[in-house]
Design a protein around this motif. Sequence first.
Motif, PDB file in Angstrom:
ATOM      1  N   UNK A  87      53.457 -60.492  23.861  1.00  0.00           N
ATOM      2  CA  UNK A  87      52.557 -60.111  24.952  1.00  0.00           C
ATOM      3  C   UNK A  87      51.171 -59.803  24.415  1.00  0.00           C
ATOM      4  N   UNK A  88      51.107 -59.097  23.283  1.00  0.00           N
ATOM      5  CA  UNK A  88      49.803 -58.784  22.688  1.00  0.00           C
ATOM      6  C   UNK A  88      49.085 -60.061  22.242  1.00  0.00           C
ATOM      7  N   UNK A  89      49.847 -61.059  21.825  1.00  0.00           N
ATOM      8  CA  UNK A  89      49.243 -62.323  21.406  1.00  0.00           C
ATOM      9  C   UNK A  89      48.730 -63.131  22.600  1.00  0.00           C
ATOM     10  N   UNK A  90      49.119 -62.730  23.800  1.00  0.00           N
ATOM     11  CA  UNK A  90      48.647 -63.443  24.992  1.00  0.00           C
ATOM     12  C   UNK A  90      47.383 -62.817  25.582  1.00  0.00           C
ATOM     13  N   UNK A  91      46.918 -61.697  24.995  1.00  0.00           N
ATOM     14  CA  UNK A  91      45.712 -61.020  25.486  1.00  0.00           C
ATOM     15  C   UNK A  91      44.548 -61.419  24.587  1.00  0.00           C
ATOM     16  N   UNK A  92      43.495 -61.959  25.186  1.00  0.00           N
ATOM     17  CA  UNK A  92      42.352 -62.445  24.426  1.00  0.00           C
ATOM     18  C   UNK A  92      41.151 -61.522  24.580  1.00  0.00           C
ATOM     19  N   UNK A  93      40.394 -61.408  23.508  1.00  0.00           N
ATOM     20  CA  UNK A  93      39.130 -60.694  23.550  1.00  0.00           C
ATOM     21  C   UNK A  93      38.177 -61.537  24.387  1.00  0.00           C
ATOM     22  N   UNK A  94      37.482 -60.965  25.377  1.00  0.00           N
ATOM     23  CA  UNK A  94      36.631 -61.769  26.253  1.00  0.00           C
ATOM     24  C   UNK A  94      35.424 -62.388  25.541  1.00  0.00           C
ATOM     25  N   UNK A  95      34.993 -61.806  24.423  1.00  0.00           N
ATOM     26  CA  UNK A  95      33.820 -62.334  23.726  1.00  0.00           C
ATOM     27  C   UNK A  95      34.180 -63.318  22.623  1.00  0.00           C
ATOM     28  N   UNK A  96      35.416 -63.233  22.132  1.00  0.00           N
ATOM     29  CA  UNK A  96      35.850 -64.075  21.021  1.00  0.00           C
ATOM     30  C   UNK A  96      37.090 -64.820  21.483  1.00  0.00           C
ATOM     31  N   UNK A  97      37.153 -66.140  21.318  1.00  0.00           N
ATOM     32  CA  UNK A  97      38.293 -66.909  21.837  1.00  0.00           C
ATOM     33  C   UNK A  97      39.554 -66.817  20.964  1.00  0.00           C
TER      34      UNK A  97
END
Length: 177
Positions: A87-97
């Motif tokens: 689940x944590x790997x499915x959350x992306x930083x909005x500024x960095x892809x």
Amino acid sequence: MNEERKILVEEVDSVEKPKLAKVEDAVDDISADKPAPVMAPSPYEAESDSAKLNRKKDYLEGFLAQKPAEAPAGEAGGDLYEAVIDTLKSIFDPEIPVNIYDLGLIYGVEITPDNHAIVTMTLTTPHCPVAESMPGEIEMQVGSVPGVGHAEVNLVWDPPWDPGKMSDEAKLELGML
């Protein structure tokens, strides 16, 4: 049971020194010129080539027959722990892809015995624009993992994040490798 135990003590004036072992004593004299070293015989010298081949084929047999030990759900390798990591790997930083796990923003994941998830994380900088919303989003996402009773996110600033915490995959994605 009430027998008295006695220790016998013998007093002596002197004791002979034991002989010291020498390498030369462990050598068989085949010829007077050059002694040959004594070697232990190999258990495989008398073995035929086909026997050696059969022995080599089954060297993993016992190892492969063993079943892996079941990891508790809350520990690394456990189903619940791995589901939280996914689940944590499915959350992306909005500024960095790149996802937050591969970015190295997640410092620790702990699953308590009653299946509560505690995530310790940081952000790239304290002035990150998502500093207020990101922990709440992570808490909501981790809390929605089947089997997790309650999710808690601890945001820490020490140790500070640096690019060295990123996984090789994240560095490759960002062209840093």
